[in-house]
Write a protein that holds these residues in place. Sequence first.
Motif, mmCIF file in Angstrom:
data_model
loop_
_atom_site.group_PDB
_atom_site.id
_atom_site.type_symbol
_atom_site.label_atom_id
_atom_site.label_comp_id
_atom_site.label_asym_id
_atom_site.label_seq_id
_atom_site.Cartn_x
_atom_site.Cartn_y
_atom_site.Cartn_z
ATOM 1 N N MET A 1 0.845 -1.189 0.000
ATOM 2 C CA MET A 1 0.000 0.000 0.000
ATOM 3 C C MET A 1 0.887 1.248 0.000
ATOM 4 O O MET A 1 1.754 1.411 0.859
ATOM 5 C CB MET A 1 -0.932 -0.007 1.221
ATOM 6 C CG MET A 1 -1.919 1.148 1.248
ATOM 7 S SD MET A 1 -3.267 0.934 2.439
ATOM 8 C CE MET A 1 -2.384 0.608 3.961
ATOM 9 N N LYS A 2 0.668 2.128 -0.963
ATOM 10 C CA LYS A 2 1.489 3.313 -1.125
ATOM 11 C C LYS A 2 0.985 4.428 -0.208
ATOM 12 O O LYS A 2 -0.204 4.751 -0.208
ATOM 13 C CB LYS A 2 1.459 3.774 -2.577
ATOM 14 C CG LYS A 2 2.398 4.939 -2.871
ATOM 15 C CD LYS A 2 2.342 5.321 -4.340
ATOM 16 C CE LYS A 2 3.254 6.491 -4.631
ATOM 17 N NZ LYS A 2 3.199 6.880 -6.064
ATOM 18 N N PRO A 3 1.888 5.054 0.555
ATOM 19 C CA PRO A 3 1.436 6.142 1.434
ATOM 20 C C PRO A 3 1.043 7.379 0.636
ATOM 21 O O PRO A 3 1.597 7.652 -0.429
ATOM 22 C CB PRO A 3 2.650 6.414 2.317
ATOM 23 C CG PRO A 3 3.823 5.916 1.550
ATOM 24 C CD PRO A 3 3.314 4.746 0.747
ATOM 25 N N LEU A 4 0.090 8.143 1.162
ATOM 26 C CA LEU A 4 -0.327 9.401 0.551
ATOM 27 C C LEU A 4 0.553 10.564 0.999
ATOM 28 O O LEU A 4 0.623 11.594 0.327
ATOM 29 C CB LEU A 4 -1.783 9.699 0.926
ATOM 30 C CG LEU A 4 -2.837 8.722 0.405
ATOM 31 C CD1 LEU A 4 -4.187 9.009 1.045
ATOM 32 C CD2 LEU A 4 -2.933 8.801 -1.105
ATOM 33 N N TRP A 5 1.193 10.391 2.157
ATOM 34 C CA TRP A 5 2.033 11.454 2.717
ATOM 35 C C TRP A 5 3.048 10.842 3.658
ATOM 36 O O TRP A 5 2.778 9.831 4.325
ATOM 37 C CB TRP A 5 1.175 12.455 3.490
ATOM 38 C CG TRP A 5 1.934 13.501 4.262
ATOM 39 C CD1 TRP A 5 2.315 14.737 3.824
ATOM 40 C CD2 TRP A 5 2.424 13.403 5.612
ATOM 41 N NE1 TRP A 5 3.004 15.414 4.799
ATOM 42 C CE2 TRP A 5 3.083 14.623 5.915
ATOM 43 C CE3 TRP A 5 2.386 12.411 6.584
ATOM 44 C CZ2 TRP A 5 3.677 14.869 7.149
ATOM 45 C CZ3 TRP A 5 2.974 12.650 7.819
ATOM 46 C CH2 TRP A 5 3.604 13.872 8.093
ATOM 47 N N PRO B 1 3.461 12.369 13.502
ATOM 48 C CA PRO B 1 4.328 13.050 12.537
ATOM 49 C C PRO B 1 5.468 12.187 12.008
ATOM 50 O O PRO B 1 6.091 12.536 11.006
ATOM 51 C CB PRO B 1 4.870 14.243 13.335
ATOM 52 C CG PRO B 1 4.766 13.824 14.765
ATOM 53 C CD PRO B 1 3.542 12.970 14.842
ATOM 54 N N LEU B 2 5.731 11.061 12.665
ATOM 55 C CA LEU B 2 6.852 10.207 12.267
ATOM 56 C C LEU B 2 6.447 9.090 11.319
ATOM 57 O O LEU B 2 7.318 8.379 10.794
ATOM 58 C CB LEU B 2 7.514 9.600 13.515
ATOM 59 C CG LEU B 2 7.941 10.584 14.612
ATOM 60 C CD1 LEU B 2 8.642 9.843 15.739
ATOM 61 C CD2 LEU B 2 8.835 11.677 14.056
ATOM 62 N N SER B 3 5.146 8.919 11.092
ATOM 63 C CA SER B 3 4.664 7.795 10.286
ATOM 64 C C SER B 3 3.975 8.272 9.010
ATOM 65 O O SER B 3 3.498 9.402 8.947
ATOM 66 C CB SER B 3 3.678 6.949 11.109
ATOM 67 O OG SER B 3 4.315 6.380 12.231
ATOM 68 N N PRO B 4 3.885 7.396 8.004
ATOM 69 C CA PRO B 4 3.175 7.750 6.775
ATOM 70 C C PRO B 4 1.668 7.800 6.991
ATOM 71 O O PRO B 4 1.139 7.248 7.969
ATOM 72 C CB PRO B 4 3.547 6.610 5.808
ATOM 73 C CG PRO B 4 4.672 5.869 6.445
ATOM 74 C CD PRO B 4 4.530 6.069 7.913
ATOM 75 N N VAL B 5 0.975 8.464 6.068
ATOM 76 C CA VAL B 5 -0.483 8.469 6.039
ATOM 77 C C VAL B 5 -0.931 7.541 4.906
ATOM 78 O O VAL B 5 -0.479 7.686 3.767
ATOM 79 C CB VAL B 5 -1.036 9.889 5.798
ATOM 80 C CG1 VAL B 5 -2.549 9.838 5.527
ATOM 81 C CG2 VAL B 5 -0.749 10.789 6.993
ATOM 82 N N THR C 1 0.913 -1.857 9.255
ATOM 83 C CA THR C 1 1.164 -0.418 9.398
ATOM 84 C C THR C 1 0.962 0.072 10.830
ATOM 85 O O THR C 1 1.390 1.174 11.174
ATOM 86 C CB THR C 1 0.220 0.381 8.494
ATOM 87 O OG1 THR C 1 -1.138 0.184 8.943
ATOM 88 C CG2 THR C 1 0.342 -0.054 7.043
ATOM 89 N N ASN C 2 0.293 -0.743 11.653
ATOM 90 C CA ASN C 2 -0.139 -0.352 12.999
ATOM 91 C C ASN C 2 -1.119 0.816 12.967
ATOM 92 O O ASN C 2 -1.364 1.468 13.980
ATOM 93 C CB ASN C 2 1.048 -0.029 13.910
ATOM 94 C CG ASN C 2 1.759 -1.283 14.376
ATOM 95 O OD1 ASN C 2 1.129 -2.215 14.852
ATOM 96 N ND2 ASN C 2 3.072 -1.319 14.197
ATOM 97 N N GLY C 3 -1.687 1.072 11.784
ATOM 98 C CA GLY C 3 -2.762 2.037 11.668
ATOM 99 C C GLY C 3 -4.095 1.399 12.004
ATOM 100 O O GLY C 3 -4.192 0.182 12.203
#
Length: 653
Positions: free
Chosen positions: A1-5, A429-433, A510-512
């Motif tokens: 999965m590609k991050p958006l940010w 702030p340290l992880s991708p969205v 991702t731990n999201g």
Amino acid sequence: MKPLWEGSNSFKQKSHLTTYTNWLKSEYNLDFENYDALWQWSVTHIQDFWESLWHFFKIKAHSPYSAVCSSKAMPNTTWFTGATLNYAEHIFRQASPHEVAIYFSNERGSSSTLTWKALEQKVAAMAQYLKAIGIAKGDCVVAYLPNVPEATITFLAVNAIGAIWSSTSPDFGTESVVNRFAQIQPKVLIATDGYTYNGKPYDKTETIKEITAAIPSLEKVILLPYLNPNALDQFSEFYTDINSILETPATALEFEAVDFNHPMWVLYSSGTTGLPKAIVHSHGGVLLEHYKYMAFHNNVHPKERYFWYTTTGWMMWNFLQSALLMEASIVLYDGAPTYPNTDHLWELSEHLKVTHFGTSAPYLVALMKKQIRPKENYNLSALTSISSTGAPLPAEAFSYVYTNIKSDVWLCSMAGGTDVCTAFVGGNPLSPVYGGEIQCRALGVSLYAYDANGTPIENALGEMVIDQPMPSMPIYFWNDPNKKRYLSSYFEEYPGKWRHGDFIKINSKTNGLTIFGRSDATLNRHGIRIGTSEIYNAIHKIEAVEDALIVNLELEKGKHYMPLFLKLKTGFELTEQLKTQINQQLKTDYSPRHIPDAIFEVPDIPYTISGKKMEAPIKKILLKMPLETSINKDAMRNPESVGYFIAFAKSHL
């Protein structure tokens, strides 16, 4: 999965979270290779974690604590025993006097600013007045105000003297206000004579008189002439003009030292199905939590400008005030978010150079549906983050933000509640969205997804459960002997563990997290649990649909009935072709189980005043439960919408 940010190395290095991890290494010889390791430490060593925040944020105590945490057994945990402090004192302790503390604007075109020095002077004047009329530590002061500087001023004054604050917005009706405020027997009411919304004025003078008559504990009413400069002419001497108070010279602002666990404010549950629960938070618990979230999960810095679209009746107003702890300016807006034009808030953001923009998920979805493209019309170069809460934010809305608002903005989807006046899960702030995912579990929040057997699970839907205490959990509910309502609200399902009532999935890679709606509105289809947000995510892709509500009804003899109710955009009709398109979208995106049993067009979708979709109350109405225990129309934004569902229950079920 590609991050958006993903934040740049510079952004990460300048974050409060990096500063904190470096501080932990220096002060405690603790070294964490990533955020997940830091989170794990924060929830397995909760006393060490919360004590570290005390020192990291240099909490000013008037007397020291003897113990960090009396017991881990919820809900009887007592934090920082013996410590005394004051929340408001921390707001005024560092900021530069001539910097702007508050930017204000409303839909009528009025705007103003308050420097830190002017804010402190006005807070001191209000505190002086309250003490002069006999208001003391532990007394309750309530406000019926729009999101204006006077609301912030009076809150800080009430807090400074150790009194207890509570507020609601002037779009609440008399019964709804009385149902809330009368519970806590306030001595002072601060109210507005009216407000405007969508260009229409709403006179509240009679409502104020009704509220005053219905709450006998009131000793004084302070009035803000907001709609009509001569509003005081309609009231007796019992009412005092707030402007005369705030313009009175005052001595230096002083702060009453209160116990860490002293009541700070009272917030309320929605009250859509009964008397609202009066939820009480503590000075110290909220102080530590708000420092933590604003610094580590919102990354707010001094002189930045923090905006959240909210009213004083939503917990996000209380949360908004905490940006002042970070020496940031708060941006207040009163009015409809789409008046005089749909993208007005982005116009405001350009004008005021907003750094952090906060809103609700339904607002972003509405912009997406209307194909609004702020980046084409406004300079949003100052904008660092967009925060979203109030409902799950679908993956399509994530893409919309990056495509149409700003490509390099940090999108912080978050979720928490009035119950704790913060977010359990949110920005990092340290992880991708990643699209559709909340970035992380917040530090100090021991949160898991539980299956039906009470076992923590990942990569599958489960109940959101917190198994360790947090300082910002309520100290009690008002008028709740033996914590009976408190226990039944959170601890019945899993004794000793907080069941929040959300349906979530934790991504082990991702731990999201993804939230699928309220678990009390979960759709149980043939033994499979479906989150309502899955239905809405698919339906949002259909151009004709403006809004939707779905419920699953458990009928006699094990039967189920799952109707879908749609509010269509102007110019569209509910044709068989549209029904087929919707069903196909649900089947394609999810599964055949997601297809409703029937689809109906409705005039409007019911919402609470604070913007929550009312799935559970509508389900009760459709199941023909007593109307008086199913829904409280006075707590609704659009009570007229309920009539359709009452008639539907009679004719279809």
